[in-house]
Design a protein around this motif. Structure first.
Motif, PDB file in Angstrom:
ATOM      1  N   LEU A 172       0.854  -1.186   0.000  1.00 27.57           N
ATOM      2  CA  LEU A 172       0.000   0.000   0.000  1.00 27.57           C
ATOM      3  C   LEU A 172       0.887   1.232   0.000  1.00 27.57           C
ATOM      4  CD1 LEU A 172      -2.663   1.586   0.320  1.00 27.57           C
ATOM      5  CD2 LEU A 172      -2.508   1.166   2.795  1.00 27.57           C
ATOM      6  N   ASP A 173       0.803   2.029  -1.053  1.00 30.47           N
ATOM      7  CA  ASP A 173       1.577   3.264  -1.176  1.00 30.47           C
ATOM      8  C   ASP A 173       0.651   4.409  -0.774  1.00 30.47           C
ATOM      9  OD1 ASP A 173       3.391   5.209  -1.786  1.00 30.47           O
ATOM     10  OD2 ASP A 173       3.694   4.606  -3.873  1.00 30.47           O
ATOM     11  N   LEU A 174       0.752   4.837   0.474  1.00 31.45           N
ATOM     12  CA  LEU A 174      -0.210   5.761   1.075  1.00 31.45           C
ATOM     13  C   LEU A 174       0.244   7.205   0.834  1.00 31.45           C
ATOM     14  CD1 LEU A 174      -2.796   5.152   2.675  1.00 31.45           C
ATOM     15  CD2 LEU A 174      -1.489   5.452   4.767  1.00 31.45           C
ATOM     16  N   GLY A 175      -0.577   7.957   0.093  1.00 32.11           N
ATOM     17  CA  GLY A 175      -0.152   9.275  -0.348  1.00 32.11           C
ATOM     18  C   GLY A 175       0.879   9.115  -1.444  1.00 32.11           C
ATOM     19  N   VAL A 226       3.467  -1.180   3.947  1.00 35.53           N
ATOM     20  CA  VAL A 226       2.872   0.145   3.735  1.00 35.53           C
ATOM     21  C   VAL A 226       4.006   1.153   3.621  1.00 35.53           C
ATOM     22  CG1 VAL A 226       1.411   1.971   4.703  1.00 35.53           C
ATOM     23  CG2 VAL A 226       0.769  -0.436   5.021  1.00 35.53           C
ATOM     24  N   LEU A 227       3.905   2.041   2.642  1.00 37.89           N
ATOM     25  CA  LEU A 227       4.893   3.100   2.470  1.00 37.89           C
ATOM     26  C   LEU A 227       4.251   4.449   2.769  1.00 37.89           C
ATOM     27  CD1 LEU A 227       7.655   4.169   1.601  1.00 37.89           C
ATOM     28  CD2 LEU A 227       6.834   4.137  -0.783  1.00 37.89           C
ATOM     29  N   LEU A 228       4.849   5.189   3.725  1.00 39.34           N
ATOM     30  CA  LEU A 228       4.435   6.546   4.072  1.00 39.34           C
ATOM     31  C   LEU A 228       5.640   7.462   3.848  1.00 39.34           C
ATOM     32  CD1 LEU A 228       2.371   5.980   7.340  1.00 39.34           C
ATOM     33  CD2 LEU A 228       1.588   7.345   5.416  1.00 39.34           C
ATOM     34  N   GLN A 229       5.865   7.840   2.610  1.00 36.43           N
ATOM     35  CA  GLN A 229       7.035   8.633   2.229  1.00 36.43           C
ATOM     36  C   GLN A 229       6.636  10.105   2.141  1.00 36.43           C
ATOM     37  OE1 GLN A 229      10.258   8.409   1.515  1.00 36.43           O
ATOM     38  NE2 GLN A 229      10.735   9.769  -0.170  1.00 36.43           N
ATOM     39  N   HIS A 230       6.922  10.870   3.205  1.00 34.48           N
ATOM     40  CA  HIS A 230       6.591  12.294   3.273  1.00 34.48           C
ATOM     41  C   HIS A 230       5.110  12.554   2.997  1.00 34.48           C
ATOM     42  CE1 HIS A 230      10.556  13.903   4.036  1.00 34.48           C
ATOM     43  NE2 HIS A 230      11.046  13.088   3.124  1.00 34.48           N
ATOM     44  N   SER A 231       4.258  11.639   3.407  1.00 35.33           N
ATOM     45  CA  SER A 231       2.814  11.832   3.250  1.00 35.33           C
ATOM     46  C   SER A 231       2.082  11.832   4.581  1.00 35.33           C
ATOM     47  CB  SER A 231       2.229  10.740   2.345  1.00 35.33           C
ATOM     48  OG  SER A 231       2.524   9.453   2.858  1.00 35.33           O
ATOM     49  N   PHE A 238       9.792  11.052   7.251  1.00 38.10           N
ATOM     50  CA  PHE A 238       9.275  12.410   7.467  1.00 38.10           C
ATOM     51  C   PHE A 238      10.416  13.331   7.870  1.00 38.10           C
ATOM     52  CE2 PHE A 238       8.962  10.174  11.490  1.00 38.10           C
ATOM     53  CZ  PHE A 238       9.351  11.095  12.448  1.00 38.10           C
ATOM     54  N   ALA A 239      10.198  14.615   7.681  1.00 35.61           N
ATOM     55  CA  ALA A 239      11.247  15.607   7.930  1.00 35.61           C
ATOM     56  C   ALA A 239      11.502  15.773   9.418  1.00 35.61           C
ATOM     57  CB  ALA A 239      10.859  16.948   7.320  1.00 35.61           C
ATOM     58  N   GLU A 240      12.772  15.981   9.760  1.00 29.44           N
ATOM     59  CA  GLU A 240      13.157  16.200  11.151  1.00 29.44           C
ATOM     60  C   GLU A 240      12.960  17.670  11.500  1.00 29.44           C
ATOM     61  OE1 GLU A 240      15.427  17.345  14.469  1.00 29.44           O
ATOM     62  OE2 GLU A 240      16.226  17.806  12.497  1.00 29.44           O
ATOM     63  N   ARG A 241      12.294  17.924  12.623  1.00 27.69           N
ATOM     64  CA  ARG A 241      11.869  19.283  12.947  1.00 27.69           C
ATOM     65  C   ARG A 241      13.036  20.232  13.215  1.00 27.69           C
ATOM     66  NH1 ARG A 241       9.197  21.277  18.463  1.00 27.69           N
ATOM     67  NH2 ARG A 241      10.488  19.571  19.172  1.00 27.69           N
ATOM     68  N   GLY A 242      13.973  19.833  14.080  1.00 28.08           N
ATOM     69  CA  GLY A 242      14.995  20.763  14.533  1.00 28.08           C
ATOM     70  C   GLY A 242      15.906  21.269  13.429  1.00 28.08           C
ATOM     71  N   GLY A 243      16.144  20.455  12.397  1.00 36.18           N
ATOM     72  CA  GLY A 243      17.040  20.874  11.336  1.00 36.18           C
ATOM     73  C   GLY A 243      16.347  21.406  10.112  1.00 36.18           C
ATOM     74  N   GLN A 268      18.283  19.875   5.744  1.00 33.91           N
ATOM     75  CA  GLN A 268      16.864  19.540   5.926  1.00 33.91           C
ATOM     76  C   GLN A 268      16.780  18.031   6.177  1.00 33.91           C
ATOM     77  OE1 GLN A 268      14.433  22.124   5.375  1.00 33.91           O
ATOM     78  NE2 GLN A 268      12.600  21.199   4.548  1.00 33.91           N
ATOM     79  N   PRO A 269      17.216  17.558   7.369  1.00 35.46           N
ATOM     80  CA  PRO A 269      17.295  16.119   7.634  1.00 35.46           C
ATOM     81  C   PRO A 269      15.917  15.447   7.655  1.00 35.46           C
ATOM     82  CG  PRO A 269      18.340  17.417   9.384  1.00 35.46           C
ATOM     83  CD  PRO A 269      17.632  18.362   8.510  1.00 35.46           C
ATOM     84  N   GLN A 270      15.926  14.119   7.510  1.00 33.05           N
ATOM     85  CA  GLN A 270      14.679  13.360   7.573  1.00 33.05           C
ATOM     86  C   GLN A 270      14.872  12.097   8.416  1.00 33.05           C
ATOM     87  OE1 GLN A 270      13.636  12.319   3.526  1.00 33.05           O
ATOM     88  NE2 GLN A 270      15.192  10.745   3.351  1.00 33.05           N
ATOM     89  N   HIS A 271      13.780  11.692   9.066  1.00 36.83           N
ATOM     90  CA  HIS A 271      13.747  10.442   9.825  1.00 36.83           C
ATOM     91  C   HIS A 271      13.225   9.318   8.930  1.00 36.83           C
ATOM     92  CE1 HIS A 271      14.522  12.097  13.831  1.00 36.83           C
ATOM     93  NE2 HIS A 271      13.692  13.080  13.545  1.00 36.83           N
ATOM     94  N   LEU A 272      13.773   8.136   9.105  1.00 39.31           N
ATOM     95  CA  LEU A 272      13.238   6.925   8.487  1.00 39.31           C
ATOM     96  C   LEU A 272      13.050   5.886   9.579  1.00 39.31           C
ATOM     97  CD1 LEU A 272      14.133   5.283   5.135  1.00 39.31           C
ATOM     98  CD2 LEU A 272      14.051   3.860   7.184  1.00 39.31           C
TER      99      LEU A 272
END
Length: 346
Positions: A82-85, A160-165, A193-198, A332-336
């Motif tokens: 399931l590719d969500l978003g 399920v994939l939630l890639q920046h969605s 998803f994007a990491e807030r602090g950076g 603009q770091p991101q979490h996985l």
């Protein structure tokens, strides 16, 4: 050093005033965001058999796709994803290349146009992948459907994939409970998803509003605060942290031990720009939404001044080699994270 280029920065401000002035919130966002949508022209022209990067405007896909591809490879033959978003399939189109066993993809997205492109893009990259159907709805509509929402999948899914969605989910608890129901036993979710602090754009927004008189607006930054707490990543702005921290956070948020966290990393990704005009515009993606042209001018000027006076605060760099040579970048770091479904006993 950059303050010596003040006139050049001012020219970019004027050009952006002409481009963005009088635009609605959605038009302004689309125009600003389009500056990161820069495919590698070498790849587009098919000159290289192996693309050197997936997109010039950001390296977020470059970092995420190899990990997503490995988790897709782990899905059993004939499995379902399931590719969500999903968007138009650009990200997953890279991740399925080389898949040797049959795989069914179920894209879910509110955009009819994006879904229309999805099957052609993905199936054209891998003969083993099929897209028999698409689901046109928002993530919230899918969750609100309860059992009917899950039933639209035509059966359980393995990944399920939630890639920046995930930003478009209003209720994270309801979303992950619904996904737990949708997954096969031991099924997995890959969340990016994007990491807030950076975040370059979030930091610019927060700092701009701190200089303004009167009550502070509610910034979109609040959504990253939710993710920090939900996934237990609030205390590690500079490191990947532990899997146990994320498991404890998820259990506390959901009220049940629904998932095991099997991967967690903070990827040092960046936004790339052809010029300082790109960087100034990209600061408008999160939290800087002008109500009139006067506000727009003030925001553009603030971002321009910050870049000139404090470039190190955003990790501003000039790339000298490789496919992004001569491009500017900011951090603009991101979490996985990868979650595995636990069975709930009793």
């Amino acid at each position: 050093m950059l303050e010596r280029s003040a006139e050049e920065f001012r020219n970019f401000e004027r050009l952006l005033e002409l481009e963005l002035g009088g635009k609605s919130e959605y038009e302004l966002y689309d125009l600003a965001f389009s500056r990161v949508l820069k495919p590698d022209p070498i790849s587009l022209l098919g000159v290289d058999a192996e693309p050197r990067c997936l997109m010039l405007g950001t390296d977020q896909r470059d970092y995420a796709v190899p990990r997503i591809a490995e988790w897709i490879a782990a899905v059993k033959p004939g499995g379902r994803l399931l590719d969500l978003g999903s968007g138009d399939g650009q990200t997953i189109g890279h991740a399925v290349v080389g898949r040797e066993d049959p795989l069914t993809l179920l894209p879910l997205d509110p955009s009819e146009g994006a879904l229309a492109q999805y099957a052609d893009r993905v199936e054209g990259r891998c003969a083993q992948v099929s897209v028999p159907d698409t689901i046109q709805c928002t993530i919230d509509e899918f969750v609100a459907g309860g059992g009917q929402g899950v039933d639209r999948l035509g059966g359980p899914v393995d990944l399920v994939l939630l890639q920046h969605s995930i930003y478009f989910a209003s209720d994270l608890r309801a979303l992950f409970r619904a996904l737990h129901s949708a997954l096969t036993p031991g099924g997995r979710i890959v969340v990016v998803f994007a990491e807030r602090g950076g975040q370059y754009s979030t930091t610019m927004s927060r700092d701009f509003w701190a200089t303004q008189p009167g009550p502070q607006p509610t910034l979109n930054d609040g959504r990253w605060s939710r993710f920090d707490q939900f996934f237990g990543v609030a205390d590690d702005p500079g490191a990947s942290g532990s899997l146990g921290e994320s498991e404890c956070a998820l259990q506390a948020e959901l009220g049940e031990d629904l998932f095991r966290v099997i991967e967690r990393s903070l990827q040092p990704t960046k936004l790339f720009a052809n010029d300082f005009g790109d960087l100034i515009a990209l600061a408008l993606i999160t939290g800087l939404t002008p109500s009139n042209d006067k506000d727009l001018r003030a925001m553009l000027h603030y971002v321009s001044q910050r870049l000139q006076r404090d470039p190190e605060a955003f990790g501003l760099r000039l790339t000298l080699t490789g496919p992004r040579a001569r491009m500017l970048s900011v951090e603009q770091p991101q979490h996985l994270l990868v979650l595995e479904r636990r069975d709930v006993s009793g």
